[in-house]
Write an enzyme that holds these catalytic residues in place. Structure first.
Site, short mmCIF file in Angstrom:
data_model
loop_
_atom_site.label_atom_id
_atom_site.label_comp_id
_atom_site.label_asym_id
_atom_site.label_seq_id
_atom_site.Cartn_x
_atom_site.Cartn_y
_atom_site.Cartn_z
N ARG A 7 43.73 40.30 41.83
CA ARG A 7 43.22 40.08 40.34
C ARG A 7 44.38 40.42 39.29
O ARG A 7 45.37 40.95 39.43
CB ARG A 7 42.28 41.13 40.19
CG ARG A 7 40.83 40.93 40.96
CD ARG A 7 40.13 39.93 40.52
NE ARG A 7 40.00 39.70 38.86
CZ ARG A 7 39.09 40.26 38.44
NH1 ARG A 7 38.27 40.76 38.92
NH2 ARG A 7 38.69 39.79 36.82
N ARG A 63 50.65 24.72 37.18
CA ARG A 63 51.34 23.42 37.69
C ARG A 63 52.76 23.43 37.23
O ARG A 63 53.73 23.10 37.92
CB ARG A 63 50.67 22.39 37.35
CG ARG A 63 49.33 22.29 38.11
CD ARG A 63 48.74 20.74 37.88
NE ARG A 63 48.35 20.46 36.86
CZ ARG A 63 46.91 20.82 36.26
NH1 ARG A 63 46.13 21.55 37.10
NH2 ARG A 63 46.63 20.70 34.85
N GLU A 77 34.25 32.42 31.52
CA GLU A 77 33.60 33.58 31.91
C GLU A 77 32.50 33.61 31.12
O GLU A 77 31.98 32.86 30.22
CB GLU A 77 34.41 34.79 31.22
CG GLU A 77 35.62 35.16 32.16
CD GLU A 77 35.34 36.19 33.33
OE1 GLU A 77 34.40 36.76 33.20
OE2 GLU A 77 36.03 35.96 34.14
N ARG A 89 41.76 35.33 33.03
CA ARG A 89 41.80 36.22 34.21
C ARG A 89 42.15 35.25 35.29
O ARG A 89 41.94 33.89 35.22
CB ARG A 89 40.38 36.71 34.60
CG ARG A 89 39.91 37.89 33.62
CD ARG A 89 38.39 38.27 33.86
NE ARG A 89 38.01 39.34 32.97
CZ ARG A 89 37.54 39.36 32.00
NH1 ARG A 89 37.29 38.01 31.32
NH2 ARG A 89 37.17 40.37 31.20
N TYR A 107 47.52 43.70 34.77
CA TYR A 107 46.61 43.47 33.64
C TYR A 107 47.71 43.79 32.58
O TYR A 107 48.05 44.76 32.18
CB TYR A 107 45.42 44.69 33.60
CG TYR A 107 44.32 44.21 34.72
CD1 TYR A 107 43.49 43.45 34.23
CD2 TYR A 107 44.60 44.40 35.85
CE1 TYR A 107 42.40 43.21 35.03
CE2 TYR A 107 43.56 43.98 36.86
CZ TYR A 107 42.36 43.39 36.39
OH TYR A 107 41.37 43.15 37.40
N ARG A 115 41.02 47.30 32.97
CA ARG A 115 40.91 47.98 34.28
C ARG A 115 42.12 49.12 34.32
O ARG A 115 43.14 48.87 35.15
CB ARG A 115 41.14 47.05 35.58
CG ARG A 115 39.95 45.95 35.63
CD ARG A 115 38.70 46.88 36.22
NE ARG A 115 38.91 47.55 37.42
CZ ARG A 115 38.64 47.45 38.76
NH1 ARG A 115 38.13 46.17 38.85
NH2 ARG A 115 38.51 48.18 39.48
#
Length: 120
Positions: A7, A63, A77, A89, A107, A115
């Site tokens: 993540r 890319r 989201e 994210r 993060y 987090r």
């Protein structure tokens, strides 16, 4: 070799195309570096953006980093009223020898507040 999910998130200063692309490149690069991954280790990457980021697809930045042969997907989201704004994210699926406990989730910027328990 195991398949692991990594993540990551970052906060963008404003909904401007170059800022979105720069933040995404920074995030993808940090995930790769901190987890000592090579291009061929990456199976797929799912990107999400908060509803206030619409100037560009984050996958374009991946890319541009050379991930054109990796399945990439972008989504929005859910618009939770108290959510941190302008957040990108990712969830990258990778092949790695690392045990789950050694995976480095990333993060960056203001998204570190999301987090604090796993932010590096």
């Amino acid at each position: 070799m195991a398949v692991r999910a990594i993540r990551g998130a970052t906060q963008v200063d404003a909904d401007e195309r170059e800022l979105v692309l720069d933040a995404t490149r920074e995030l993808v690069s940090a995930v790769m570096e901190r987890n000592q991954l090579e291009h061929d280790d990456v199976i797929s990457i799912l990107f999400t953006a908060t509803p206030d980021l619409v100037s560009e697809f984050p996958a374009l930045a991946a890319r541009e980093l050379g991930f054109g042969d990796v399945p990439l997907m972008c989504a929005t989201e859910i618009g939770v009223p108290h959510a941190l704004p302008r957040v990108l994210r990712l969830m990258a699926h990778v092949e790695t020898e690392r045990p789950r406990a050694d995976v480095q989730h990333v993060y960056l910027r203001g998204a570190a507040a999301l987090r604090r328990d796993i932010a590096q």
